[in-house]
Scaffold this motif. Structure first.
Motif, mmCIF file in Angstrom:
data_model
loop_
_atom_site.group_PDB
_atom_site.id
_atom_site.type_symbol
_atom_site.label_atom_id
_atom_site.label_comp_id
_atom_site.label_asym_id
_atom_site.label_seq_id
_atom_site.Cartn_x
_atom_site.Cartn_y
_atom_site.Cartn_z
ATOM 1 N N GLY A 173 -4.190 2.707 3.555
ATOM 2 C CA GLY A 173 -4.062 1.551 4.428
ATOM 3 C C GLY A 173 -2.700 1.367 5.056
ATOM 4 N N ALA A 231 -5.290 -5.371 3.310
ATOM 5 C CA ALA A 231 -5.323 -3.920 3.464
ATOM 6 C C ALA A 231 -6.197 -3.491 4.636
ATOM 7 N N THR A 232 -6.913 -4.429 5.222
ATOM 8 C CA THR A 232 -7.732 -4.150 6.399
ATOM 9 C C THR A 232 -6.951 -4.361 7.694
ATOM 10 N N SER A 259 -4.813 -2.570 9.237
ATOM 11 C CA SER A 259 -4.681 -1.372 10.071
ATOM 12 C C SER A 259 -6.016 -1.012 10.707
ATOM 13 N N ASN A 272 -7.871 1.779 11.938
ATOM 14 C CA ASN A 272 -7.794 3.229 11.771
ATOM 15 C C ASN A 272 -8.658 3.909 12.831
ATOM 16 N N GLN A 306 -8.455 3.348 3.551
ATOM 17 C CA GLN A 306 -8.371 1.903 3.483
ATOM 18 C C GLN A 306 -7.933 1.379 4.854
ATOM 19 N N GLY A 307 -8.462 0.236 5.242
ATOM 20 C CA GLY A 307 -8.195 -0.297 6.569
ATOM 21 C C GLY A 307 -9.504 -0.592 7.263
#
Length: 692
Positions: free
Chosen positions: A426, A438-439, A441, A443, A513-514
């Protein structure tokens, strides 16, 4: 006619007539122009005699929705001091809810005389009305029924970036009237495709009314992407079949019924009026000095956007317009969030970017806007413009370092394994601060601006010759690789290698993660023939080619999306930092080399380290009531075939491989023993399963 009221700004129908209100701080006189039923013959010119502060207003009874209108504004024409009033130019209402017509690039749309020795310091007296769009009064009421926002949590979100025209122009099963339209975007065939993909959130490229730049029209191209907004409240007419805003509302209602959110890509950093030599269509003629950021005394525009001008978000009435626009799209049009183009412009104060600046503070306290999804493109071309990681909660951010790092790793660049590790967790080094999730970003491997996924593995250089700029436009930093042949090839080995790398790239995005984002068409191997800047290509080159869909890749992406949904450990809101969990004392993330040992700092940075495994558990900071016993082991191998030592198993369980990009059709199978063969240039996913 009567005085009317200064609020709300815009043209508001109340059932008996229309209240007109428009802002101009420096105007000396404002005239409302009304047009005939067809919208082209001016039938009345009415001065607005009431002024409340800097808002001019009037009420006219008997007018109804469908009334076509515009403004003419009198005041000083003094460009060297920032003023460009010219009552010969018909102006759009900045708050117009519907716009008809297009800009015809006649010299009369300019406030100055083309060819004059003094350039924009000259004054043009020709009437522009025959060549510019009109504003239209609307009744925005709509039968929403039981419509409700899906309210997808950040940990469940899968974003799908799409263009209304590009998505639907050649989509199978659509009627001609649906192609390129809002109603086609939300048609049953499209919704079925998105649902099978597991998409939770559709992010639409700009749908605010926009114009086609003159240089594009002269080149027989058009403003395909739509990043030249001229109306922040009006849906783009070319996406409506019957020219009614209800078509946009019906689209949103259908998306919601299918459980899908709608996010708009919005362009509040500049307008389509360009630099000091651009047309006078709206803001420039209403109050140039208020709406735009100007250099020095005011003749020239600050250009932090690369488009010629920058909106003056620090002006309270411009800020109010943006906030009113955002609330309108949420409250009246029911959208679920926004992606802000070149967002740093909106957060720039006198001292530079300020995460606690006026616009961002206004968003944070707004009871309507603080509850929708907010996404920043965290850069612009101005001073200190790159602000990745510096946005306040609850913003998500486009993570270009993720994109570049993952592309470079799978291309085979040396020393990228450490970067891969940061991306997989993340990008905590960038986002883990100030209570951010942690979300945070976004991606993405690809987006509209750049090469498609297939082109990233098929071209080593951009191929933008179709844009007519001698291949000078578009970035050269693509981090792409043709894998032996530039462009299409019949070589089966190269095509197989390209297919596997596409799977590796997209798997890395979904397993990190992200918040993952997928570009429309990447799931079927869509190509733009190496063109990484299709902003003017409203044609098959820019559209998604559904006829040549790669069904095997589509099946793999569906499988991958399902895997992510089924394993919460892959989509956590808490960051992972290899700290022991209170439940079992095991670290929430554990890195492993192929021999099972933890990598040293030197091994992380060693160019020879091409394979890394990571064992993921619920974050050590996750509350006990939300914890899970789910465990995932991921292996990313960009080296040769090799045996990988698996992590120790708990009693009565064994490792099961559930995904292998080197064998995408392979079903789950239990691993017998402590090691497993991992093919070259592949991604594998393992879970613990009970021994039967």
């Amino acid at each position: 006619m009567s005085a009317g009221r200064p609020s709300p700004i815009g043209a508001t129908f109340d059932g008996e007539g229309v209240n007109f209100a428009v802002f101009s701080e420096h105007a000396e006189r404002v005239e409302l122009c009304l047009f005939d039923h067809d919208g082209w013959i001016e039938i009345a010119r009415i001065p607005l005699m009431e002024r409340d502060g800097d808002v001019w207003h009037i009420y006219i009874s008997g007018l109804t929705p469908g009334t076509t209108y515009g403004y003419r504004v009198h005041g000083p024409y003094d460009p060297e001091n920032g003023h460009r009033f010219n009552p010969n130019k018909l102006l759009l209402d900045p708050y117009a809810k519907r716009i008809i017509g297009e800009v015809a690039w006649n010299d009369a749309v300019m406030g100055y005389s083309i060819g004059a020795k003094t350039a924009d310091l000259s004054f043009d007296r020709r009437d522009s009305a025959a060549y510019v769009p009109r504003s239209v009064v609307v009744d925005p009421s709509f039968e929403w029924g039981k419509d409700a926002p899906p309210e997808i949590s950040s940990s469940e979100t899968l974003i799908y970036e799409a263009h209304v025209k590009g998505m639907t122009a050649e989509f199978p099963g659509l009627r001609r009237a649906q192609r390129g339209r809002f109603l086609g975007m939300s048609s049953e065939p499209v919704l079925e495709h998105l649902n099978k993909l597991g998409v939770t959130t559709v992010q639409l490229l700009p749908v605010h009314a926009f114009l086609d730049d003159k240089f594009l029209v002269d080149a027989n191209l058009s403003n395909y992407w739509g990043y030249q907004s001229i109306g922040f409240f009006a849906p783009e007419p070319r996406y409506m079949d019957q020219a009614g805003i209800w078509e946009f509302q019906a689209m949103v209602r259908r998306f919601h019924a299918a459980g899908i959110e709608v996010i708009l890509d919005v362009v509040y950093n500049h307008s389509g009026e360009g630099n000091h030599l651009g047309p006078t269509l709206c803001f420039r003629g209403l109050d140039n000095k208020s709406y735009y950021r100007l250099e020095g005394d005011g003749r020239y525009y600050i250009n932090d956007t690369g488009t010629g001008n920058t909106l003056n978000v620090r002006h309270p009435m411009v800020l109010r317009m943006i906030m009113d626009s955002l609330r309108y799209w949420v409250e009246v049009m029911h959208v679920d969030g926004f992606r802000f183009d070149l967002a740093t412009v909106l957060g720039r104060e006198e001292e530079g970017f300020n995460r606690n600046g006026g616009f961002l503070d206004a968003l944070g306290q707004d009871p309507v806007l603080s509850r929708v999804k907010l996404i920043a493109e965290p850069w612009d071309l101005g001073p200190g413009g790159y602000q990745l990681g510096n946005w306040p909660h609850p913003f998500l951010e486009y993570n270009d370092k993720f994109r570049d790092g993952i592309r470079k790793f799978w291309r085979g660049d040396d020393g990228l394994t450490g970067k891969l590790g940061r991306c997989l967790t993340g990008s905590a080094d960038t986002f883990d601060h100030s209570g951010r999730a942690a979300t945070s970003s976004i991606n993405f491997i690809t987006c509209h601006d750049g090469m498609t996924l297939r082109d990233v593995v098929s071209y080593s250089r951009k191929n933008n010759h179709a844009n007519g700029e001698n291949n000078r436009d578009g970035t050269d930093a693509n981090w792409s690789d043709n894998m032996g042949v530039e462009g299409p090839t019949d070589d089966p080995e190269i095509n197989a290698a390209r297919a596997q790398r596409q799977r590796n790239l997209i798997a890395t995005g979904f397993l990190s993660q992200g918040t993952p984002m997928l570009l429309a068409g990447d799931e079927i191997g869509n190509t733009q023939m190496g063109n990484n800047n299709t902003f003017g290509q409203d044609n098959p080159l820019g559209w998604v080619n559904w006829a040549d869909a790669d069904d095997e890749l589509l099946a793999f992406v569906r499988k991958l999306a399902c895997l992510r949904r089924e394993h919460k450990v892959l989509r956590q809101t808490r960051f992972l930092h290899s700290r022991p969990r209170s439940a079992d004392g095991k670290p929430d993330v554990f890195w492993r080399l192929p021999d099972g040992a933890a990598p040293t700092r030197e091994e992380w940075e060693d160019p020879k380290t091409k394979t890394i495994g990571v064992e993921l558990r619920t974050s050590s900071t996750t509350p006990y009531y939300a914890a899970s016993d789910d465990v995932i082991f991921l292996v990313f191998n960009n080296g040769a075939d090799q045996d990988v030592v698996l992590p120790p198993c708990v009693p009565h369980k064994t490792w099961e491989r559930i995904l292998n990009t080197a064998a995408p059709d392979e079903g789950p199978y239990c691993v017998m023993g402590d090691t497993v063969p991992v093919q070259a240039h592949s991604v594998s996913v393992f879970t613990l399963t009970a021994i039967t």
